[in-house]
Write an enzyme that holds these catalytic residues in place. Structure first.
Site, mmCIF file in Angstrom:
data_model
loop_
_atom_site.group_PDB
_atom_site.id
_atom_site.type_symbol
_atom_site.label_atom_id
_atom_site.label_comp_id
_atom_site.label_asym_id
_atom_site.label_seq_id
_atom_site.Cartn_x
_atom_site.Cartn_y
_atom_site.Cartn_z
ATOM 1 N N ASP A 148 0.854 -1.193 0.000
ATOM 2 C CA ASP A 148 0.000 0.000 0.000
ATOM 3 C C ASP A 148 0.884 1.235 0.000
ATOM 4 O O ASP A 148 1.999 1.217 0.542
ATOM 5 C CB ASP A 148 -0.911 0.018 1.226
ATOM 6 C CG ASP A 148 -1.977 -1.066 1.171
ATOM 7 O OD1 ASP A 148 -2.396 -1.422 0.055
ATOM 8 O OD2 ASP A 148 -2.386 -1.546 2.240
ATOM 9 N N ASP A 182 -7.108 -1.288 -4.502
ATOM 10 C CA ASP A 182 -8.172 -0.936 -3.562
ATOM 11 C C ASP A 182 -9.079 0.141 -4.143
ATOM 12 O O ASP A 182 -10.304 0.099 -3.971
ATOM 13 C CB ASP A 182 -7.573 -0.432 -2.244
ATOM 14 C CG ASP A 182 -6.749 -1.485 -1.529
ATOM 15 O OD1 ASP A 182 -7.018 -2.684 -1.732
ATOM 16 O OD2 ASP A 182 -5.840 -1.113 -0.769
#
Length: 229
Positions: A148, A182
């Site tokens: 991430d 995401d």
């Protein structure tokens, strides 16, 4: 031209493009930044490198192996569903685009879980990760960590002392750190809920009809067996 840009080919192009973009960003971050290193883009946008074992936005309430297998099953189901919709050719293109984004996002994070532990050395706070020989990485297959990097602290302040329970605490509005995959999942799901509820209702109705048809078939078979006797 229309045949070349058929619905099926457009969906495949979206999925492949989104996965490639996601993986290029992740690999660039993982091989050029130390764990927890951040790059300030603006006051409200940072590239902050973290890894997680869980779901989108760093959630971790499901076992890692179970989550990886669930993702694979979910992507497979979505793929079959999209294929059937394309074959019927009776659904809006926007709905297919949203489904493609969700599928691409889930698949993008699957790549991390499947392969990153096998081909990368472990990322550390003061050491940049690098490619290693197959199987010489930091984790076995299906146990790799998801990369991430997008962090948007839109509002960061200290809460007033008079506020009950949270008075004086440091507050960050939108603190999750996420990746491109995401984003694809979130945008696709929100767009479906906002603009394609009709398609969702039709999906529910089709399931009810299938169950009813199956029940009618069983009843007819039972009735036929009774007459035979």
């Amino acid at each position: 031209m229309r045949k070349f840009f058929s619905k099926g080919k457009i969906v495949c192009l979206i999925i492949f493009a989104a996965i490639i973009i996601d993986q290029v960003i992740k690999i660039a971050v993982k091989t050029n930044m130390c764990l927890h290193e951040s790059i300030r883009v603006t006051d409200w946008f940072y590239i902050l490198f973290i890894e997680n074992n869980g779901m989108a936005y760093g959630m971790t309430f499901i076992n890692k192996l179970v989550l990886s297998l669930f993702r694979i099953v979910a992507v497979s189901v979505l793929g079959v569903y999209i294929y059937r919709l394309v074959k019927k050719n009776e659904v809006r293109m926007g709905y297919l685009v949203c489904l493609a984004m969700v599928t691409a996002g889930a698949a993008g994070n699957i790549f991390d879980c499947l392969f990153y532990g096998m081909i990368f050395s472990e990322s550390q706070p003061f050491l940049v990760s690098s490619f290693v020989g197959w199987g010489e990485g930091y984790a076995p297959m299906l146990m790799g960590k998801v990369v991430d990097m997008f962090y948007f602290p839109l509002i960061e302040t200290d809460l007033p002392q008079w506020l009950p329970f949270w008075g004086g605490d440091h507050f960050i509005f939108f603190s999750p750190i996420f990746n491109f995959a995401d984003s694809c999942i979130s945008v696709g799901v929100v767009a479906i809920l906002l603009f394609y509820r009709k398609e969702l209702a039709q999906l529910s109705l089709s399931d009810d009809k299938a169950e009813k048809a199956e029940g009618d078939d069983k009843a007819e078979n039972a009735e036929g067996d009774g007459k035979t006797e």
